[in-house]
Write an enzyme that holds these catalytic residues in place. Sequence first.
Site, PDB file in Angstrom:
ATOM      1  N   SER A  94      -9.995  -0.367   6.963  1.00  0.00           N
ATOM      2  CA  SER A  94      -9.400  -0.275   5.628  1.00  0.00           C
ATOM      3  C   SER A  94      -8.725  -1.526   5.094  1.00  0.00           C
ATOM      4  O   SER A  94      -8.344  -1.559   3.925  1.00  0.00           O
ATOM      5  CB  SER A  94      -8.399   0.863   5.570  1.00  0.00           C
ATOM      6  OG  SER A  94      -9.094   2.069   5.421  1.00  0.00           O
ATOM      7  N   LYS A 101       0.854  -1.196   0.000  1.00  0.00           N
ATOM      8  CA  LYS A 101       0.000   0.000   0.000  1.00  0.00           C
ATOM      9  C   LYS A 101       0.887   1.241   0.000  1.00  0.00           C
ATOM     10  O   LYS A 101       1.903   1.293   0.708  1.00  0.00           O
ATOM     11  CB  LYS A 101      -0.895  -0.022   1.240  1.00  0.00           C
ATOM     12  CG  LYS A 101      -1.930   1.101   1.293  1.00  0.00           C
ATOM     13  CD  LYS A 101      -2.838   0.932   2.517  1.00  0.00           C
ATOM     14  CE  LYS A 101      -3.897   2.016   2.600  1.00  0.00           C
ATOM     15  NZ  LYS A 101      -4.779   1.852   3.770  1.00  0.00           N
ATOM     16  N   SER A 147      -9.760   1.976   2.766  1.00  0.00           N
ATOM     17  CA  SER A 147      -8.881   2.722   1.890  1.00  0.00           C
ATOM     18  C   SER A 147      -7.877   1.865   1.126  1.00  0.00           C
ATOM     19  O   SER A 147      -7.368   2.284   0.097  1.00  0.00           O
ATOM     20  CB  SER A 147      -8.126   3.772   2.711  1.00  0.00           C
ATOM     21  OG  SER A 147      -7.275   3.145   3.650  1.00  0.00           O
TER      22      SER A 147
END
Length: 485
Positions: free
Chosen positions: A178, A79, A154
Amino acid sequence: MSLWKKTALELSNLIKSKEIKPSEVVQSFIERKRQVEPKIQAYVTDLEEFAIQMAKKLDEEITKLEKIPDLFGIPIAIKDNISTKGIRTTCSSKMLENFVPIYDATVIERLKEQGYVITGKTNLDEFAMGSSTENSAFFTTKNPWDLERVPGGSSGGSAAIVAAAAVPLSLGSDTGGSIRQPAAFCGIVGLKPTYGRVSRYGLVAFASSLDQIGPFSRTVEDAALIMNVIAGKDNRDSTSKDVPVPNYLEEIKKDVKGLKIGLPKEFFTDDLDPQIKDTVLNAVKQLEKEGMSVEEISLPHAKYAIETYYIIAPAEASSNLARFDGVRYGYRTKDYSDLEEMYSKTRNEGFGSEVKRRIMIGTYVLSSGYYDAYYLKAQKVRTLIYQDYVKAFEKVDVIISPTTPDVAFKIGEKSSDPIQMYLSDIFTVSANIATVPAISIPCGFKDNLPVGMQITGKPFDEATILRVAYRYQNIYRFYEKIPME
Ligand code: GLN
């Protein structure tokens, strides 16, 4: 079978026995990625060339190794809010569009010691604030099961790329859901460890008392495999705890007989979508057949979790994001006449609207006139929510609920209504508030879209939730179905 269809554990075994080379593994995943990535857009930075070079080096290195580490030659996506030395780390924000860190996060250091292969940095909602990746300053990632839908957020990029089997593992971060919410939307496994289990050093801070790094994978074994590497005390993160890390790959094989499941009555109300409810309760029944017992429990303060989260998280974010001022690093506005103007124009141009909204809420709830009414009150409620879990875990070993109130929504469906967007975290935020570990695994489909089941555990007892998840995976082999085949 193509290599890209295999799990990280299968690949690891093949590499260790020297039946295949790291470069063959990486090549296979690159081919798969070329097929799916133009459609799903999971990567902010695609490191294809870098991965090929790295794999070549590993092909040579392996001949000299006495013991081959578990993640040697395994491709992993990261990420883009996790710091990678020499590799752009943007947080999907204009603020950090050209930011290249000078150090690695601890999780990255640990993966490097294993000889992993980084495949790219994945898209997210700007600074991890959001539930759909629509808040990325660059583009929205698509759900591999339906390209008109969001992958969740997210960590949407990390979830989508694993769901599409273009990489067997990825890392995400979870502040209020997330990892688990995108795992549910994309039909894969996503684990948020206990707060303090995995070092946050090098994770760009959103809400420091809630943030945790954790893995995405198609199988529970793969989550166990990477947790063996990333979990554990780190002296550079004072909130990481020195609690012994078991061998999760061994732990998951243990029997589940006699374990107790708690079903929180506050999560299974009449408001819950009936199909989601049935799907999750059906999965619980399967586990009952394995010798687990089920009882109703109560988390009486769970109804305040969203409000509590949306005070504490923005408060911490407003403080953490103060560092992006155009002075130290990141974006700086072009035209300004004095320091004051430089600050305000930089922040106005560098941050997107959701980030600004959070900073405004955060500074508001921390301001002297409102601190007692909002921030202090939220901290008190946080303690009550935590105590609910302590009490529940006196009776049960794990708590099961849906991960999300519904399946993946359409792109654009909620982006103009922040409250609706915030409500998609209703089942996930409590675990962050209470610091406990929770995993989302697929448990069925609704309208051809994956449904996620959340299994929450006692603090530092990731082993038990992984064990229950693994047992369920043996019943419902969810990893066999791959979208975009
Ligand atoms: N969706 C939640 C939010 O917008 C959670 C985000 C996260 O876990 N990083 O804050």
